[in-house]
Scaffold this motif. Structure first.
Motif, PDB file in Angstrom:
ATOM      1  N   ASP A 107       0.824  -1.207   0.000  1.00 23.59           N
ATOM      2  CA  ASP A 107       0.000   0.000   0.000  1.00 23.59           C
ATOM      3  C   ASP A 107       0.861   1.261   0.000  1.00 23.59           C
ATOM      4  O   ASP A 107       0.465   2.280  -0.559  1.00 23.59           O
ATOM      5  N   LEU A 108       2.052   1.178   0.600  1.00 24.57           N
ATOM      6  CA  LEU A 108       2.980   2.310   0.614  1.00 24.57           C
ATOM      7  C   LEU A 108       3.815   2.383  -0.666  1.00 24.57           C
ATOM      8  O   LEU A 108       4.647   3.281  -0.812  1.00 24.57           O
ATOM      9  N   GLY A 109       3.638   1.426  -1.560  1.00 23.21           N
ATOM     10  CA  GLY A 109       4.424   1.390  -2.788  1.00 23.21           C
ATOM     11  C   GLY A 109       5.782   0.733  -2.611  1.00 23.21           C
ATOM     12  O   GLY A 109       6.648   0.824  -3.479  1.00 23.21           O
ATOM     13  N   LEU A 110       5.958   0.044  -1.484  1.00 21.55           N
ATOM     14  CA  LEU A 110       7.214  -0.644  -1.195  1.00 21.55           C
ATOM     15  C   LEU A 110       7.100  -2.113  -1.583  1.00 21.55           C
ATOM     16  O   LEU A 110       6.014  -2.669  -1.658  1.00 21.55           O
ATOM     17  N   GLY A 111       8.251  -2.734  -1.783  1.00 20.92           N
ATOM     18  CA  GLY A 111       8.286  -4.158  -2.060  1.00 20.92           C
ATOM     19  C   GLY A 111       8.617  -4.917  -0.789  1.00 20.92           C
ATOM     20  O   GLY A 111       9.223  -4.375   0.139  1.00 20.92           O
ATOM     21  N   SER A 112       8.227  -6.181  -0.745  1.00 18.90           N
ATOM     22  CA  SER A 112       8.533  -7.014   0.417  1.00 18.90           C
ATOM     23  C   SER A 112       8.652  -8.464  -0.012  1.00 18.90           C
ATOM     24  O   SER A 112       8.168  -8.853  -1.075  1.00 18.90           O
ATOM     25  N   CYS A 113       9.298  -9.247   0.830  1.00 13.16           N
ATOM     26  CA  CYS A 113       9.376 -10.689   0.607  1.00 13.16           C
ATOM     27  C   CYS A 113       9.414 -11.385   1.962  1.00 13.16           C
ATOM     28  O   CYS A 113      10.163 -10.994   2.848  1.00 13.16           O
ATOM     29  N   TRP A 114       8.581 -12.396   2.106  1.00  9.64           N
ATOM     30  CA  TRP A 114       8.531 -13.219   3.308  1.00  9.64           C
ATOM     31  C   TRP A 114       9.660 -14.233   3.235  1.00  9.64           C
ATOM     32  O   TRP A 114       9.765 -14.980   2.261  1.00  9.64           O
ATOM     33  N   VAL A 115      10.496 -14.257   4.247  1.00  6.07           N
ATOM     34  CA  VAL A 115      11.544 -15.268   4.361  1.00  6.07           C
ATOM     35  C   VAL A 115      11.140 -16.182   5.516  1.00  6.07           C
ATOM     36  O   VAL A 115      11.094 -15.745   6.670  1.00  6.07           O
ATOM     37  N   GLN A 116      10.816 -17.420   5.181  1.00  4.71           N
ATOM     38  CA  GLN A 116      10.369 -18.388   6.180  1.00  4.71           C
ATOM     39  C   GLN A 116      11.535 -18.782   7.080  1.00  4.71           C
ATOM     40  O   GLN A 116      12.599 -19.125   6.604  1.00  4.71           O
ATOM     41  N   ILE A 117      11.340 -18.762   8.392  1.00  4.77           N
ATOM     42  CA  ILE A 117      12.369 -19.145   9.354  1.00  4.77           C
ATOM     43  C   ILE A 117      12.003 -20.452  10.051  1.00  4.77           C
ATOM     44  O   ILE A 117      12.817 -21.356  10.159  1.00  4.77           O
ATOM     45  N   ARG A 118      10.769 -20.563  10.516  1.00  4.77           N
ATOM     46  CA  ARG A 118      10.339 -21.755  11.247  1.00  4.77           C
ATOM     47  C   ARG A 118      10.506 -22.993  10.377  1.00  4.77           C
ATOM     48  O   ARG A 118      10.123 -23.018   9.218  1.00  4.77           O
ATOM     49  N   GLU A 119      11.124 -24.010  10.947  1.00  6.84           N
ATOM     50  CA  GLU A 119      11.335 -25.298  10.282  1.00  6.84           C
ATOM     51  C   GLU A 119      12.294 -25.217   9.091  1.00  6.84           C
ATOM     52  O   GLU A 119      12.258 -26.071   8.201  1.00  6.84           O
ATOM     53  N   ARG A 120      13.158 -24.199   9.049  1.00  3.85           N
ATOM     54  CA  ARG A 120      14.165 -24.076   8.001  1.00  3.85           C
ATOM     55  C   ARG A 120      15.550 -24.164   8.623  1.00  3.85           C
ATOM     56  O   ARG A 120      15.703 -24.062   9.836  1.00  3.85           O
ATOM     57  N   PHE A 121      16.583 -24.317   7.762  1.00  5.88           N
ATOM     58  CA  PHE A 121      17.948 -24.523   8.229  1.00  5.88           C
ATOM     59  C   PHE A 121      18.942 -23.705   7.410  1.00  5.88           C
ATOM     60  O   PHE A 121      18.703 -23.425   6.235  1.00  5.88           O
TER      61      PHE A 121
END
Length: 178
Positions: A107-121
């Motif tokens: 909504d602010l015109g910014l980009g984002s990306c979810w980086v999964q942490i739980r259950e990752r190595f």
């Protein structure tokens, strides 16, 4: 605010960011969205670590074997953690907060990306949660769910094409598929 339907079509994972900083006002707006996210029984079991220090962003970029290097190029990362002792649905609550941050970023015109942490190595086999704990000196009781990398968009992404909607995954009144 954009039309919500347009907002969700345009919110795409952004893996490249420009070097432009995010304003303090934008950061506050992102954090308000996080703090207003719904939680079970209003337990508010989540907490948010805001990282804008370039050295720390680079360290966090090694939190997973794949898919986390983009963090070092972001202007900001919001680490979403929660206390499992405060709510039995901490994963759901922290997930909702994570997507609220991403929708606010769009909504602010910014980009984002979810980086999964739980259950990752990490590439060394260390649980990503432990790695993030060490980098950020988190209390043991908190569990890291995700890191939301945020910045000004450094690439073009086409909006989601509604022709790709999987309507066969929708069932009315009972499961009708195989």
């Amino acid at each position: 605010m954009k039309d919500f339907s347009e907002l969700i079509k345009n919110r795409r994972s952004m893996r490249k960011f420009t070097s432009e900083e995010i304003s303090q006002e934008e950061v506050v707006t992102l954090l308000k969205a996080a703090l207003m996210s719904p939680s079970s029984k209003r337990s508010n079991c989540w907490q948010f670590i805001v990282v804008d220090d370039k050295e720390t962003l680079e360290k966090l970029s090694f939190c997973k074997e794949n898919g986390s290097s983009l963090i070092k190029g972001s202007a900001l990362a919001i680490v979403v953690v929660a206390d499992p002792l405060a709510s039995d649905v901490w994963i759901e609550d922290a997930s909702i907060a994570s997507i609220m941050i991403q929708l606010q970023a769009e909504d602010l015109g910014l980009g984002s990306c979810w980086v999964q942490i739980r259950e990752r190595f990490t590439s060394d086999g260390i649980p990503s949660n432990e790695f993030v704990h060490e980098v950020l000196d988190l209390p043991l009781r908190l569990q890291a769910l995700s890191i939301i990398a945020i910045g000004h968009k450094g690439m073009e992404r086409k909006p989601f094409d509604e022709k790709n909607l999987q309507w066969e995954k929708i069932h009315i009144n009972k499961f009708g598929g195989k």
